[in-house]
Scaffold this active site. Structure first.
Site, PDB file in Angstrom:
ATOM      1  N   GLU A  37      38.951  30.910  35.301  1.00 61.33           N
ATOM      2  CA  GLU A  37      39.250  30.865  33.858  1.00 61.33           C
ATOM      3  C   GLU A  37      39.953  29.556  33.508  1.00 61.33           C
ATOM      4  O   GLU A  37      39.634  28.922  32.506  1.00 61.33           O
ATOM      5  CB  GLU A  37      40.137  32.046  33.461  1.00 61.33           C
ATOM      6  N   GLU A  57      36.594  40.377  39.474  1.00 57.54           N
ATOM      7  CA  GLU A  57      37.387  41.375  38.755  1.00 57.54           C
ATOM      8  C   GLU A  57      36.730  42.758  38.690  1.00 57.54           C
ATOM      9  O   GLU A  57      37.390  43.755  38.998  1.00 57.54           O
ATOM     10  CB  GLU A  57      37.741  40.871  37.343  1.00 57.54           C
TER      11      GLU A  57
END
Length: 176
Positions: A37, A57
């Site tokens: 990210e 994730e």
């Protein structure tokens, strides 16, 4: 606590993304989860030939990288990586547009610093307006994007010593 932490992380990513000047990311090894990210929030990524990318994730039972990843590599590719937790090698990351440039492992840091220095040494206003025009233009149609660029051109012509840059370029081309 988790929601507050994630919101703080998203705010940090947005700070990187909205920095008025270009932000270059250099990665050498494994980029996992939030590291991805952070990297995707920058303007471009240069990576060592040993770099890998993993967005695990969903495999961990949580959610992450659902917005930036799809905007960088496309919806289908993002879903495949998120749903499977498959590690992405640097060559595939480059082919999919996640990485702008792959550099040899030997001398990686020096090469990455040279790229960052080239960006940092460019005229401030021109870099700021170029970044702004690309970012804003990418969110609209071509005609509106051209108007965004024309506004940037008007600003740089009236607020900088652009002729000096053109002269420097002409001198460098004449030598090459």
């Amino acid at each position: 606590w988790v929601v507050a932490r994630r919101q703080a992380a998203f705010n940090a990513y947005m700070s990187i993304e909205t920095c008025p000047l270009p932000v270059v990311c250099a990665v050498q090894g494994a980029v996992v989860g939030s590291g991805g990210e952070i990297a995707m929030a920058t303007d471009f990524i240069v990576a060592s030939e040993k770099a890998t990318f993993l967005f695990p994730e969903p495999q961990w039972g949580t959610v992450g990288a659902t917005q930036r990843l799809q905007r960088v590599i496309g919806v289908s590719s993002a879903k495949e990586l998120l749903f499977t937790g498959r590690k992405l090698g640097v060559d595939e990351a480059y082919a999919r547009g996640l990485v702008a440039r792959v550099l040899p492992e030997d001398g990686f840091l020096e090469a990455a610093r040279e790229i960052a220095a080239k960006v940092a040494d460019a005229p401030y206003l021109a870099m700021q307006l170029t970044k702004q025009a690309v970012d804003q233009g990418g969110q609209t149609d071509l005609a509106s994007g051209i108007e965004i660029e024309m506004n940037a051109i008007r600003q740089v012509l009236s607020n900088s010593n652009w002729r000096e840059g053109v002269e420097r370029f002409n001198n460098e081309v004449g030598r090459g």
